[in-house]
Design a protein around this motif. Structure first.
Motif, PDB file in Angstrom:
ATOM      1  N   ASN A   1      60.123  45.724 -42.964  1.00  0.00           N
ATOM      2  CA  ASN A   1      61.360  46.481 -42.837  1.00  0.00           C
ATOM      3  C   ASN A   1      62.433  45.551 -42.292  1.00  0.00           C
ATOM      4  OD1 ASN A   1      63.459  48.261 -42.224  1.00  0.00           O
ATOM      5  ND2 ASN A   1      62.034  49.911 -41.721  1.00  0.00           N
ATOM      6  N   ALA A   2      63.418  45.273 -43.113  1.00  0.00           N
ATOM      7  CA  ALA A   2      64.446  44.307 -42.720  1.00  0.00           C
ATOM      8  C   ALA A   2      65.289  44.798 -41.569  1.00  0.00           C
ATOM      9  CB  ALA A   2      65.337  43.990 -43.928  1.00  0.00           C
ATOM     10  N   ALA A   3      65.338  46.114 -41.378  1.00  0.00           N
ATOM     11  CA  ALA A   3      66.203  46.658 -40.320  1.00  0.00           C
ATOM     12  C   ALA A   3      65.676  46.342 -38.943  1.00  0.00           C
ATOM     13  CB  ALA A   3      66.345  48.171 -40.492  1.00  0.00           C
ATOM     14  N   THR A   4      64.364  46.317 -38.790  1.00  0.00           N
ATOM     15  CA  THR A   4      63.782  46.097 -37.470  1.00  0.00           C
ATOM     16  C   THR A   4      63.538  44.632 -37.180  1.00  0.00           C
ATOM     17  OG1 THR A   4      61.586  46.413 -38.379  1.00  0.00           O
ATOM     18  CG2 THR A   4      62.688  48.359 -37.513  1.00  0.00           C
ATOM     19  N   GLY A   5      63.555  43.781 -38.207  1.00  0.00           N
ATOM     20  CA  GLY A   5      63.365  42.351 -37.979  1.00  0.00           C
ATOM     21  C   GLY A   5      61.908  42.007 -37.763  1.00  0.00           C
ATOM     22  N   ALA A   6      61.652  40.810 -37.211  1.00  0.00           N
ATOM     23  CA  ALA A   6      60.302  40.305 -37.026  1.00  0.00           C
ATOM     24  C   ALA A   6      59.607  41.067 -35.918  1.00  0.00           C
ATOM     25  CB  ALA A   6      60.337  38.815 -36.705  1.00  0.00           C
ATOM     26  N   ARG A   7      58.329  41.225 -36.075  1.00  0.00           N
ATOM     27  CA  ARG A   7      57.515  41.915 -35.071  1.00  0.00           C
ATOM     28  C   ARG A   7      56.204  41.151 -34.927  1.00  0.00           C
ATOM     29  NH1 ARG A   7      58.938  47.322 -34.184  1.00  0.00           N
ATOM     30  NH2 ARG A   7      56.792  47.812 -33.621  1.00  0.00           N
ATOM     31  N   ASP A   8      55.588  41.269 -33.734  1.00  0.00           N
ATOM     32  CA  ASP A   8      54.288  40.650 -33.573  1.00  0.00           C
ATOM     33  C   ASP A   8      53.266  41.439 -34.358  1.00  0.00           C
ATOM     34  OD1 ASP A   8      52.721  42.552 -31.608  1.00  0.00           O
ATOM     35  OD2 ASP A   8      54.819  42.431 -30.911  1.00  0.00           O
ATOM     36  N   LEU A   9      52.087  40.827 -34.509  1.00  0.00           N
ATOM     37  CA  LEU A   9      51.088  41.415 -35.396  1.00  0.00           C
ATOM     38  C   LEU A   9      50.619  42.779 -34.898  1.00  0.00           C
ATOM     39  CD1 LEU A   9      49.283  41.197 -37.864  1.00  0.00           C
ATOM     40  CD2 LEU A   9      47.654  39.874 -36.511  1.00  0.00           C
TER      41      LEU A   9
ATOM     42  N   GLN B   1      51.447  22.238 -39.421  1.00  0.00           N
ATOM     43  CA  GLN B   1      50.856  23.069 -38.380  1.00  0.00           C
ATOM     44  C   GLN B   1      50.973  24.537 -38.763  1.00  0.00           C
ATOM     45  OE1 GLN B   1      53.188  21.431 -35.021  1.00  0.00           O
ATOM     46  NE2 GLN B   1      51.209  20.958 -34.086  1.00  0.00           N
ATOM     47  N   VAL B   2      50.135  25.313 -38.157  1.00  0.00           N
ATOM     48  CA  VAL B   2      50.130  26.746 -38.436  1.00  0.00           C
ATOM     49  C   VAL B   2      49.909  27.499 -37.128  1.00  0.00           C
ATOM     50  CG1 VAL B   2      47.658  26.754 -38.976  1.00  0.00           C
ATOM     51  CG2 VAL B   2      49.114  28.563 -39.878  1.00  0.00           C
ATOM     52  N   ARG B   3      50.664  28.600 -36.961  1.00  0.00           N
ATOM     53  CA  ARG B   3      50.437  29.515 -35.842  1.00  0.00           C
ATOM     54  C   ARG B   3      49.731  30.747 -36.385  1.00  0.00           C
ATOM     55  NH1 ARG B   3      55.353  30.552 -34.364  1.00  0.00           N
ATOM     56  NH2 ARG B   3      55.559  32.590 -35.353  1.00  0.00           N
ATOM     57  N   ILE B   4      48.607  31.081 -35.741  1.00  0.00           N
ATOM     58  CA  ILE B   4      47.784  32.195 -36.226  1.00  0.00           C
ATOM     59  C   ILE B   4      47.821  33.290 -35.163  1.00  0.00           C
ATOM     60  CG2 ILE B   4      45.506  32.898 -37.031  1.00  0.00           C
ATOM     61  CD1 ILE B   4      44.949  29.972 -37.712  1.00  0.00           C
ATOM     62  N   GLU B   5      48.363  34.429 -35.549  1.00  0.00           N
ATOM     63  CA  GLU B   5      48.341  35.600 -34.682  1.00  0.00           C
ATOM     64  C   GLU B   5      47.048  36.357 -34.935  1.00  0.00           C
ATOM     65  OE1 GLU B   5      52.414  37.577 -34.176  1.00  0.00           O
ATOM     66  OE2 GLU B   5      52.512  36.690 -36.196  1.00  0.00           O
TER      67      GLU B   5
ATOM     68  N   PRO C   1      45.593  37.425 -29.089  1.00  0.00           N
ATOM     69  CA  PRO C   1      46.001  36.045 -28.800  1.00  0.00           C
ATOM     70  C   PRO C   1      46.781  35.430 -29.967  1.00  0.00           C
ATOM     71  CG  PRO C   1      43.757  36.059 -29.556  1.00  0.00           C
ATOM     72  CD  PRO C   1      44.213  37.492 -29.600  1.00  0.00           C
ATOM     73  N   ASN C   2      47.442  34.333 -29.670  1.00  0.00           N
ATOM     74  CA  ASN C   2      48.058  33.459 -30.675  1.00  0.00           C
ATOM     75  C   ASN C   2      47.454  32.059 -30.507  1.00  0.00           C
ATOM     76  OD1 ASN C   2      49.652  35.455 -31.690  1.00  0.00           O
ATOM     77  ND2 ASN C   2      51.541  34.778 -30.700  1.00  0.00           N
ATOM     78  N   ILE C   3      47.108  31.447 -31.604  1.00  0.00           N
ATOM     79  CA  ILE C   3      46.574  30.083 -31.557  1.00  0.00           C
ATOM     80  C   ILE C   3      47.373  29.226 -32.527  1.00  0.00           C
ATOM     81  CG2 ILE C   3      44.239  30.642 -30.808  1.00  0.00           C
ATOM     82  CD1 ILE C   3      43.343  30.689 -33.649  1.00  0.00           C
ATOM     83  N   VAL C   4      47.556  27.967 -32.153  1.00  0.00           N
ATOM     84  CA  VAL C   4      48.285  27.016 -32.991  1.00  0.00           C
ATOM     85  C   VAL C   4      47.377  25.813 -33.234  1.00  0.00           C
ATOM     86  CG1 VAL C   4      50.311  25.530 -33.203  1.00  0.00           C
ATOM     87  CG2 VAL C   4      50.510  27.752 -32.062  1.00  0.00           C
ATOM     88  N   THR C   5      47.282  25.396 -34.471  1.00  0.00           N
ATOM     89  CA  THR C   5      46.460  24.236 -34.817  1.00  0.00           C
ATOM     90  C   THR C   5      47.131  23.517 -35.974  1.00  0.00           C
ATOM     91  OG1 THR C   5      44.248  23.474 -35.410  1.00  0.00           O
ATOM     92  CG2 THR C   5      45.000  25.487 -36.456  1.00  0.00           C
ATOM     93  N   THR C   6      46.572  22.401 -36.342  1.00  0.00           N
ATOM     94  CA  THR C   6      47.133  21.582 -37.412  1.00  0.00           C
ATOM     95  C   THR C   6      46.184  21.569 -38.593  1.00  0.00           C
ATOM     96  OG1 THR C   6      48.124  19.435 -37.926  1.00  0.00           O
ATOM     97  CG2 THR C   6      46.078  19.416 -36.681  1.00  0.00           C
ATOM     98  N   HIS C   7      46.613  20.937 -39.639  1.00  0.00           N
ATOM     99  CA  HIS C   7      45.854  20.892 -40.881  1.00  0.00           C
ATOM    100  C   HIS C   7      44.465  20.287 -40.656  1.00  0.00           C
ATOM    101  CE1 HIS C   7      45.092  20.251 -45.194  1.00  0.00           C
ATOM    102  NE2 HIS C   7      44.710  19.031 -44.868  1.00  0.00           N
ATOM    103  N   ASN C   8      43.443  21.024 -41.087  1.00  0.00           N
ATOM    104  CA  ASN C   8      42.049  20.564 -41.066  1.00  0.00           C
ATOM    105  C   ASN C   8      41.515  20.324 -39.652  1.00  0.00           C
ATOM    106  OD1 ASN C   8      39.711  19.996 -42.580  1.00  0.00           O
ATOM    107  ND2 ASN C   8      40.048  17.796 -42.428  1.00  0.00           N
ATOM    108  N   LYS C   9      42.104  21.002 -38.653  1.00  0.00           N
ATOM    109  CA  LYS C   9      41.618  20.929 -37.283  1.00  0.00           C
ATOM    110  C   LYS C   9      41.213  22.326 -36.826  1.00  0.00           C
ATOM    111  CE  LYS C   9      42.239  16.542 -36.263  1.00  0.00           C
ATOM    112  NZ  LYS C   9      41.126  15.657 -35.866  1.00  0.00           N
TER     113      LYS C   9
ATOM    114  N   TYR D   1      51.193  31.671 -39.852  1.00  0.00           N
ATOM    115  CA  TYR D   1      52.561  31.262 -40.162  1.00  0.00           C
ATOM    116  C   TYR D   1      52.588  29.735 -40.222  1.00  0.00           C
ATOM    117  CZ  TYR D   1      54.909  35.789 -39.616  1.00  0.00           C
ATOM    118  OH  TYR D   1      55.343  37.075 -39.793  1.00  0.00           O
ATOM    119  N   VAL D   2      52.982  29.196 -41.354  1.00  0.00           N
ATOM    120  CA  VAL D   2      53.136  27.748 -41.471  1.00  0.00           C
ATOM    121  C   VAL D   2      54.418  27.350 -40.760  1.00  0.00           C
ATOM    122  CG1 VAL D   2      53.390  25.793 -43.048  1.00  0.00           C
ATOM    123  CG2 VAL D   2      51.879  27.697 -43.644  1.00  0.00           C
ATOM    124  N   LEU D   3      54.301  26.446 -39.777  1.00  0.00           N
ATOM    125  CA  LEU D   3      55.445  26.029 -38.984  1.00  0.00           C
ATOM    126  C   LEU D   3      56.249  24.971 -39.725  1.00  0.00           C
ATOM    127  CD1 LEU D   3      53.789  25.835 -35.456  1.00  0.00           C
ATOM    128  CD2 LEU D   3      54.896  27.788 -36.571  1.00  0.00           C
TER     129      LEU D   3
END
Length: 689
Positions: free
Chosen positions: A471-479, A419-423, A500-508, A652-654
């Motif tokens: 930047n490793a100091a600030t950590g993860a951030r949204d797109l 699965q993949v989450r796409i921002e 938006p954020n969308i989540v789908t699976t391989h070849n869907k 992002y590959v989950l």
């Protein structure tokens, strides 16, 4: 005259006198008791054909009729012991036959002497009944052989090589009577009759039937198993007449074989006809991740294709075997005909048939897929696969081997796809004359549709040599925060439309729509009259809704190495204006579409732009509407603007671990509803490791 000629005549006269027959002007029939008289021993080293024929007249008591020209040859004739006149006549006729002279009877008083190659046309003696009772000799005769079980057209060409090539002719076949007329010497006719007596037997000679009552399976299934076991090299060990068939009505196997093979089949059938599991089974196989209808389609196609290939291979193998058998039969026939007198028409026909059969055999031998061993058939013909959509399961019916193979295949297909989450960030950038694209207006560096850097610095990101790094100091951030579009030099030109954020699976496919649905009149139904040329109350309008806005469709293909291939379709619909149709205002819709295929790694940002639109705007001051004064003091202006839609996507590959939710949980900490959400999620999210 030769000095030996009078001496030979004197010797013959003395011989004839010694046998009781003085030379007479014309031959007379020998008395009955004369055939019992004996002759010999005598020996002539060199006599002429005329002298031999003269002795034949004396010993047979018949007058010899001969043509003007006979083969001029010298004969050597000797009798080492006393024999009867009949035996001496048979020996002399055989000697003449060996030297190319044929003797055929003509009634009771004459013998007709001709060259041997024409004697068969001079009505030789027809032997009625068996020729085995006659003394063996070279005497020419004819006999009709009527076959009872063999086919005359198949049998007679095989014995043609046994006939005397000088005295005989090819057998004259009578297909309707299954008989053949053969002209040859008596000794050869006797040999042929002996062969016919031995070979013209029922095809089932030596075979006996036996019936096996099957108790624990079906007769047809057991016969199929026997055919599989006794194929190939094993088949050559059985007799050519051995056969076994299934009688499903009585569930018996009918064996037709030599009784000496009965013990072999007794043991083999007894071992196979044992109590065992049912030949077919049914099983419901639930699926965890895949769709039952999709898996059923794949499996049905696989089974059908394999069975079709197996049948084609078996048919091709059978064709090759038939072609080889035909070529061998024609080769044997050609060898047999080599010993017969030449017949150009028959030989040409056989040569053409042999060449065609050999060409077909060579064609099959040169095509590896057309012959050879049969392709292995892994699935049985009774295998059935049905999808149950309600329970998302497969109902499979078949043999034990079928179920085992199907389960192995399902285990490899019914897996959890990646699965993949796409921002997604959709931004509208107003362009100036200095920028040709929205990406350029934002000061972004894009290579191969991937965002690799900025022209300046942004919070959470550092730029080193134009390379985008986290930047490793600030950590993860949204797109959106990562892009920090609002902090770029052109922040007043940027309008973020959707994040938006969308989540789908391989070849869907995953779809995203931002906009509105507007009613559009597609047709009218006349229910009355019109008023003033406009559509009035007498009409009913048919309305459909048209999506006006941004449509984004993404289909990801996820690789094992974390790479993601994105098939992206973008469609933007805008209202450009309105038009009056039949008194009703209808929107004028502008459409912009693109389609891209991009390969990126997990966490990399894709930037797509180029969906631009031009628009015009007018502005006036309050004095512009006053006559004269507005012309002097009023201000009017026209402005042409260009906008560009830019799409930012970060897949992002989950990994199906708590790490997939880490970024969302970090952002949740800054939310006012953090405690409420955390309480609601308690017991749902997995515990931290």
């Amino acid at each position: 005259m030769s000095p030996f000629r009078p001496r030979l005549i004197v010797c013959l006269s003395l011989l004839l006198a010694a046998t009781g027959h003085a030379q007479q002007p014309s031959p007379a029939p020998a008395p009955a008791h004369a055939t019992e008289a004996t002759i010999g021993p005598i020996k002539f080293g060199d006599i002429t054909v005329d002298a031999a024929l003269e002795m034949l007249e004396r010993w047979s008591g018949r007058s010899v009729l001969r043509p003007a020209g006979l083969p001029a040859t010298s004969l050597s004739f000797s009798l080492n012991q006393k024999v009867t006149r009949e035996e001496a006549r048979q020996a002399l006729e055989t000697l003449l036959t060996l030297n190319g002279i044929g003797v055929t009877p003509l009634g009771d008083k004459f013998l007709k002497v001709t060259p041997l190659n024409t004697a068969r046309t001079e009505a030789p003696e027809l032997i009625e009944g068996s020729a085995l009772a006659l003394p063996a000799s070279g005497h020419l005769a004819q006999k009709v052989f009527t076959l009872k079980f063999l086919r005359v057209g198949e049998f007679m060409p095989q014995i043609a090589g046994l006939l005397n090539p000088g005295a005989a002719s090819p057998p004259l076949l009578f297909e309707k009577g299954n008989a053949a007329l053969i002209t040859d010497t008596v000794s050869n006719l006797q040999r042929i009759e002996t062969l016919v007596n031995q070979l013209d037997q029922p095809a089932l000679t030596g075979l006996a039937p036996k019936f096996y009552k099957i108790q624990n399976t079906t007769a047809s299934e057991l016969v199929t198993k026997l055919q599989s076991i006794l194929s190939g090299a094993s088949a050559t060990q059985l007799g050519t007449g051995t056969s076994f068939q299934a009688d499903d009505r009585t569930n018996q196997i009918i064996l037709l074989s030599d009784p000496r093979q009965f013990p072999f089949f007794d043991e083999l059938i007894a071992k196979l006809d044992t109590v065992g599991e049912s030949s077919t089974r049914q099983e419901v196989i639930p699926l965890k991740h895949a769709t039952a209808t999709d898996i059923a389609t794949v499996l049905s196609t696989l089974v059908s294709g394999q069975n079709t290939a197996a049948r084609a291979a078996n048919q091709a193998n059978q064709n090759q075997t038939n072609a080889r058998n035909a070529a061998n039969a024609l080769t044997n026939l050609a060898r047999t005909n080599a010993n017969q007198p030449a017949n150009p028409a028959v030989n040409a026909t056989q040569a053409a048939a042999l060449a065609a059969a050999q060409a077909r055999l060579n064609q099959l031998a040169g095509n590896p897929g057309a012959g050879g061993e049969s392709a292995p058939q892994q699935f049985s013909t009774i295998l059935t696969i049905v999808a149950d959509e309600r329970s998302n399961a497969l109902v499979v019916s078949g043999t034990v081997d079928d179920l085992r193979l199907i389960k192995d295949i399902i285990a490899q297909l019914d897996v959890l796809l990646a699965q993949v989450r796409i921002e997604v960030v959709i931004a509208e950038i107003t362009l100036t004359d200095d920028a040709s694209t929205g990406i350029e207006a934002l000061g972004l560096t894009v290579q191969a549709n991937k965002l690799v850097g900025f022209s300046g610095s942004t919070p959470g990101l550092g730029v080193t040599g134009g390379t985008l790094t986290r930047n490793a100091a600030t950590g993860a951030r949204d797109l959106a925060a990562t892009l920090a579009i609002s902090t770029t030099p052109r922040k007043s030109n940027v309008n973020i439309l959707s994040v938006p954020n969308i989540v789908t699976t391989h070849n869907k496919e995953a779809t995203l729509f931002v906009g509105e649905s507007r009613p559009v009149i597609t047709s009218y139904q006349n229910t009355g009259t019109t008023t003033g040329g406009n559509v009035g109350s007498g009409y009913t309008s048919n309305v459909t809704y048209k999506d006006i806005g941004i449509n984004l469709t993404v289909k990801p293909l996820i690789g094992n190495d974390g790479s993601v291939q994105l098939d992206i379709k973008q469609e933007v619909n805008d209202i450009l204006g309105e038009i009056i149709i039949d008194g009703n205002s209808q929107p004028v819709i502008g459409s912009r579409t693109t389609q891209s295929f991009v390969s990126v790694g997990s966490g990399e940002i894709v930037a797509l732009g180029g969906l631009q639109r031009k628009s015009q705007s007018k502005s006036t001051s309050r004095l512009a509407g006053i006559p004269l004064i507005g012309d002097l003091l009023g201000k009017r202006s026209r402005e042409n603007t260009r906008t560009d839609l830019v799409f930012f996507l970060r897949p992002y590959v989950l990994t199906n671990t708590p790490a997939d939710n880490a970024e969302a949980m970090e952002r949740l900490k800054t939310s006012p509803q953090h405690d409420d959400v955390q309480s609601a999620l308690k017991g749902v999210l997995p515990a931290k490791p």
